[in-house]
Scaffold this motif. Structure first.
Motif, short mmCIF file in Angstrom:
data_model
loop_
_atom_site.label_atom_id
_atom_site.label_comp_id
_atom_site.label_asym_id
_atom_site.label_seq_id
_atom_site.Cartn_x
_atom_site.Cartn_y
_atom_site.Cartn_z
N PRO A 145 7.18 58.53 75.64
CA PRO A 145 8.37 59.39 75.71
C PRO A 145 8.54 60.03 77.10
CG PRO A 145 7.26 59.73 73.63
CD PRO A 145 6.38 58.81 74.44
N GLY A 146 9.74 59.87 77.64
CA GLY A 146 10.04 60.43 78.95
C GLY A 146 9.75 59.50 80.11
N GLU A 147 9.17 58.32 79.85
CA GLU A 147 8.85 57.40 80.94
C GLU A 147 10.13 56.87 81.58
OE1 GLU A 147 5.73 53.84 81.14
OE2 GLU A 147 7.67 53.18 80.31
N SER A 148 10.27 57.10 82.88
CA SER A 148 11.43 56.60 83.62
C SER A 148 11.10 55.25 84.23
CB SER A 148 11.80 57.58 84.72
OG SER A 148 10.76 57.63 85.70
N GLU A 149 12.10 54.60 84.80
CA GLU A 149 11.85 53.34 85.50
C GLU A 149 10.91 53.57 86.68
OE1 GLU A 149 11.91 49.35 86.56
OE2 GLU A 149 12.51 50.33 84.70
N GLU A 150 11.05 54.71 87.34
CA GLU A 150 10.16 55.05 88.45
C GLU A 150 8.72 55.19 87.97
OE1 GLU A 150 9.70 58.41 92.02
OE2 GLU A 150 11.26 58.60 90.49
N TYR B 30 4.43 51.96 73.36
CA TYR B 30 4.14 53.21 72.69
C TYR B 30 4.80 53.23 71.31
CZ TYR B 30 4.45 58.03 71.21
OH TYR B 30 4.38 59.18 70.46
N SER B 31 4.06 53.70 70.32
CA SER B 31 4.62 53.92 68.99
C SER B 31 4.23 55.32 68.53
CB SER B 31 4.12 52.87 67.99
OG SER B 31 2.71 52.88 67.92
N PRO B 32 5.17 56.07 67.96
CA PRO B 32 4.89 57.46 67.57
C PRO B 32 3.78 57.56 66.53
CG PRO B 32 7.24 56.99 67.51
CD PRO B 32 6.55 55.67 67.66
N ALA C 205 3.80 64.01 71.23
CA ALA C 205 4.67 62.97 71.78
C ALA C 205 5.63 62.43 70.72
CB ALA C 205 3.84 61.84 72.36
N ALA C 206 5.22 62.46 69.47
CA ALA C 206 6.08 61.94 68.40
C ALA C 206 7.32 62.80 68.20
CB ALA C 206 5.29 61.84 67.10
N GLU C 207 7.25 64.06 68.64
CA GLU C 207 8.37 64.99 68.47
C GLU C 207 9.35 64.92 69.64
OE1 GLU C 207 8.52 66.50 65.57
OE2 GLU C 207 6.60 65.54 65.10
N ARG C 208 9.00 64.19 70.69
CA ARG C 208 9.86 64.10 71.86
C ARG C 208 10.87 62.97 71.70
NH1 ARG C 208 4.59 64.11 75.80
NH2 ARG C 208 3.86 66.21 75.28
N PRO C 209 11.96 63.01 72.47
CA PRO C 209 12.93 61.90 72.42
C PRO C 209 12.25 60.57 72.78
CG PRO C 209 13.86 63.79 73.57
CD PRO C 209 12.40 64.10 73.35
N VAL D 191 14.09 48.81 75.72
CA VAL D 191 13.54 49.23 77.02
C VAL D 191 12.03 49.05 77.02
CG1 VAL D 191 13.16 51.18 78.58
CG2 VAL D 191 15.41 50.83 77.52
N LYS D 192 11.38 49.48 75.94
CA LYS D 192 9.93 49.32 75.85
C LYS D 192 9.53 47.85 75.87
CE LYS D 192 9.47 52.11 72.18
NZ LYS D 192 8.78 52.92 71.12
N ALA D 193 10.27 47.02 75.14
CA ALA D 193 9.95 45.59 75.08
C ALA D 193 10.12 44.94 76.45
CB ALA D 193 10.83 44.91 74.05
N GLU D 194 11.17 45.29 77.16
CA GLU D 194 11.42 44.69 78.48
C GLU D 194 10.34 45.10 79.46
OE1 GLU D 194 12.84 44.53 82.58
OE2 GLU D 194 12.51 46.37 81.42
#
Length: 213
Positions: free
Chosen positions: A86-91, A113-115, A121-125, A131-134
């Motif tokens: 959660p929160g991981e950007s492309e950067e 990642y899976s909640p 972390a499970a409570e975050r957006p 996106v995760k798969a790519e």
């Protein structure tokens, strides 16, 4: 290490923060300690490492790898990675790819990642699954290329193989090299449980093949 009859010691894994000076030195001083270490890092982004509560920075991890390789230059490093936290950007993700390129892994395990219920972390957006798969596909392509290069570099070398069981082909045994690679060779069943020298002749996707020396 001084136990009579004990030919191999395999220290499989450690949290980076638990790799003491004595343990690092042991890789260089103890011949029976196999040159393989699984050292999980999960991400190359300091921001994501902090969110994961990993308590180390990416630079700390890279410096640790350098110290380990200074003690044992031929050591094979394996790792764990999680993409799409959660929160991981492309950067952030690019920082993970940069770390992989810097370290160079012989083997690695990577996951989306899976909640987990009850974790912060499970409570975050959450990131979209696509996106995760790519990102996982891009990371695994890089890790697979490094693993293939590591195995191909073994062709022509003589390795010590601890034979464990019959292979799928008649007359073949399969065992593990010092570097934990699966190695197939035509050999007598009496060698199961024994260590023998094998000259590597071929690299396959997930194993090596060779001939008894």
């Amino acid at each position: 290490a001084g136990i009579e009859g004990l030919e191999r010691i395999r220290f499989t894994t450690s949290h980076p923060n638990d790799m003491s000076d004595d343990l690092i030195a042991a890789f260089g001083e103890c011949e029976k300690l196999m040159p393989y270490l699984h050292l999980p890092v999960q991400s190359g982004s300091d921001r994501i490492l902090k969110a994961m509560n990993r308590r180390h920075r990416a630079a700390d991890y890279v410096a640790l790898i350098e110290r380990i390789r200074a003690a044992r230059p031929d050591i094979l490093i394996s790792g764990d990675f999680i993409v799409g936290f959660p929160g991981e950007s492309e950067e952030d993700f690019e920082a993970t790819l940069d770390l992989v390129r810097t370290v160079g892994y012989g083997q690695a395990f990577s996951f989306k990642y899976s909640p987990r219920p009850g974790t912060p972390a499970a409570e975050r957006p959450q990131l979209p699954e696509e996106v995760k798969a790519e990102r996982l596909a891009r990371l695994q392509a890089l890790l697979d290329a490094q693993a293939r290069a590591t195995q191909e570099a073994m062709v022509g070398r003589e390795l010590s193989v601890l034979f464990e069981k019959p292979g799928r082909m008649e007359g073949q045994l399969v065992g593990r090299s010092e570097y934990l690679h699966a190695v197939h060779a035509v050999a007598d069943p009496s060698l199961i449980g024994q260590i023998a020298r094998v000259r590597i002749t071929r690299s396959a996707p997930h194993s090596l093949a060779g001939e008894l020396v």
